[in-house]
Scaffold this motif. Structure first.
Motif, mmCIF file in Angstrom:
data_model
loop_
_atom_site.group_PDB
_atom_site.id
_atom_site.type_symbol
_atom_site.label_atom_id
_atom_site.label_comp_id
_atom_site.label_asym_id
_atom_site.label_seq_id
_atom_site.Cartn_x
_atom_site.Cartn_y
_atom_site.Cartn_z
ATOM 1 N N VAL A 86 25.962 74.580 113.447
ATOM 2 C CA VAL A 86 26.687 74.348 112.275
ATOM 3 C C VAL A 86 26.579 73.254 111.389
ATOM 4 O O VAL A 86 26.321 73.230 110.262
ATOM 5 N N GLY A 87 26.322 72.101 112.424
ATOM 6 C CA GLY A 87 26.074 70.721 111.674
ATOM 7 C C GLY A 87 24.938 70.918 111.035
ATOM 8 O O GLY A 87 24.700 69.979 110.007
ATOM 9 N N THR A 88 23.953 71.252 111.729
ATOM 10 C CA THR A 88 22.643 71.255 111.215
ATOM 11 C C THR A 88 22.379 72.101 109.971
ATOM 12 O O THR A 88 21.996 71.570 108.932
ATOM 13 N N LEU A 89 23.138 73.116 109.903
ATOM 14 C CA LEU A 89 23.054 73.925 108.584
ATOM 15 C C LEU A 89 23.726 73.410 107.456
ATOM 16 O O LEU A 89 23.155 73.464 106.394
ATOM 17 N N ILE A 90 24.830 72.876 107.924
ATOM 18 C CA ILE A 90 25.831 72.173 106.630
ATOM 19 C C ILE A 90 24.783 71.122 106.063
ATOM 20 O O ILE A 90 24.473 70.930 104.871
ATOM 21 N N TYR A 91 24.010 70.317 106.856
ATOM 22 C CA TYR A 91 23.222 69.199 106.351
ATOM 23 C C TYR A 91 22.177 69.701 105.870
ATOM 24 O O TYR A 91 21.366 69.092 104.764
ATOM 25 N N ALA A 92 21.388 70.824 106.268
ATOM 26 C CA ALA A 92 20.201 71.251 105.743
ATOM 27 C C ALA A 92 20.638 71.768 104.242
ATOM 28 O O ALA A 92 19.830 71.788 103.299
ATOM 29 N N ILE A 93 21.714 72.406 103.993
ATOM 30 C CA ILE A 93 22.171 72.990 102.805
ATOM 31 C C ILE A 93 22.480 71.782 101.848
ATOM 32 O O ILE A 93 21.909 71.951 100.834
ATOM 33 N N LEU A 94 23.110 70.755 102.271
ATOM 34 C CA LEU A 94 23.368 69.618 101.613
ATOM 35 C C LEU A 94 22.022 68.844 101.331
ATOM 36 O O LEU A 94 21.622 68.526 99.849
ATOM 37 N N ILE A 95 20.885 69.075 101.928
ATOM 38 C CA ILE A 95 19.754 68.081 101.688
ATOM 39 C C ILE A 95 19.042 69.175 100.523
ATOM 40 O O ILE A 95 18.449 68.463 99.547
ATOM 41 N N LEU A 96 18.938 70.651 100.781
ATOM 42 C CA LEU A 96 18.245 71.052 99.642
ATOM 43 C C LEU A 96 19.018 71.306 98.343
ATOM 44 O O LEU A 96 18.458 71.186 97.220
ATOM 45 N N LEU A 97 20.339 71.192 98.311
ATOM 46 C CA LEU A 97 20.950 71.032 97.103
ATOM 47 C C LEU A 97 20.630 69.730 96.371
ATOM 48 O O LEU A 97 20.596 69.555 94.959
ATOM 49 N N PHE A 98 20.627 68.758 97.240
ATOM 50 C CA PHE A 98 20.166 67.475 96.687
ATOM 51 C C PHE A 98 18.574 67.365 96.053
ATOM 52 O O PHE A 98 18.648 66.802 94.771
ATOM 53 N N LEU A 99 17.977 68.014 96.751
ATOM 54 C CA LEU A 99 16.639 68.137 96.334
ATOM 55 C C LEU A 99 16.501 68.984 95.213
ATOM 56 O O LEU A 99 15.638 68.468 93.810
ATOM 57 N N LEU A 100 17.329 69.807 95.034
ATOM 58 C CA LEU A 100 17.115 70.833 94.091
ATOM 59 C C LEU A 100 17.842 70.039 92.687
ATOM 60 O O LEU A 100 17.260 70.362 91.562
ATOM 61 N N PHE A 101 18.730 69.349 92.923
ATOM 62 C CA PHE A 101 19.614 68.683 91.772
ATOM 63 C C PHE A 101 18.489 67.361 91.328
ATOM 64 O O PHE A 101 18.251 67.378 90.160
ATOM 65 N N VAL A 102 17.620 66.831 92.228
ATOM 66 C CA VAL A 102 16.722 65.918 91.597
ATOM 67 C C VAL A 102 15.841 66.568 90.938
ATOM 68 O O VAL A 102 15.317 66.035 89.857
ATOM 69 N N TYR A 103 15.388 67.579 91.475
ATOM 70 C CA TYR A 103 14.279 68.521 90.674
ATOM 71 C C TYR A 103 14.599 68.526 89.223
ATOM 72 O O TYR A 103 13.868 68.618 88.356
ATOM 73 N N ALA A 104 15.765 69.282 89.189
ATOM 74 C CA ALA A 104 16.318 69.698 87.877
ATOM 75 C C ALA A 104 16.647 68.618 86.847
ATOM 76 O O ALA A 104 16.498 68.675 86.080
ATOM 77 N N ALA A 105 17.159 67.422 87.597
ATOM 78 C CA ALA A 105 17.190 66.253 86.565
ATOM 79 C C ALA A 105 15.889 65.582 86.255
ATOM 80 O O ALA A 105 15.845 65.097 85.264
ATOM 81 N N SER A 106 14.857 65.593 87.058
ATOM 82 C CA SER A 106 13.744 65.047 86.751
ATOM 83 C C SER A 106 12.986 65.823 85.784
ATOM 84 O O SER A 106 12.041 65.530 84.794
ATOM 85 N N SER A 107 13.106 67.412 85.441
ATOM 86 C CA SER A 107 12.280 68.250 84.768
ATOM 87 C C SER A 107 13.291 68.326 83.398
ATOM 88 O O SER A 107 12.848 69.140 82.499
ATOM 89 N N TYR A 108 14.375 67.711 83.152
ATOM 90 C CA TYR A 108 15.156 67.930 82.069
ATOM 91 C C TYR A 108 14.454 67.223 80.859
ATOM 92 O O TYR A 108 14.360 66.045 81.024
ATOM 93 N N THR A 109 14.363 67.702 80.075
ATOM 94 C CA THR A 109 13.951 67.089 78.641
ATOM 95 C C THR A 109 14.980 67.231 77.627
ATOM 96 O O THR A 109 15.008 68.606 77.192
#
Length: 105
Positions: free
Chosen positions: A80-103
């Motif tokens: 459960v702990g691994t899944l929680i933090y894996a999801i949080l890491i993926l959401l963070f990476l997705l947010f960073v990608y979306a913020a960097s590609s925003y024009t």
């Protein structure tokens, strides 16, 4: 006529000693709980908890030791702990990608 029992008449063998507790199951349980509670390193703690709990389950089955419940709880908490933090890491990476590609306009 008084009745005096023989010294061997009421002899019961001592109970067998309790089976030893598996130390890896305790460590896996503690690390599994910490993987849920501790931020930032919970992902790594969860992986270690999964490994220790899996090893302890195998040892408990072979050596007839105690601690099966702790090993299962450590395994579940680690997953459960691994899944929680894996999801949080993926959401963070997705947010960073979306913020960097925003024009803007």
């Amino acid at each position: 006529m008084s009745y005096e029992p023989n010294e061997y008449q009421n002899y019961y063998p001592p109970p067998p000693p309790p089976a030893p507790m598996n130390g890896k199951s305790i460590a896996g349980f503690v690390l599994g709980i910490l993987s849920i509670v501790v931020p930032y390193i919970g992902f790594l703690l969860g992986i270690v908890a999964i490994i220790l709990s899996a090893i302890s389950l195998k040892e408990i089955r072979i050596r007839y030791e105690q601690g099966r419940g702790l090993a299962i709880a450590g395994l579940v908490c680690g997953i459960v702990g691994t899944l929680i933090y894996a999801i949080l890491i993926l959401l963070f990476l997705l947010f960073v990608y979306a913020a960097s590609s925003y024009t803007p306009y």
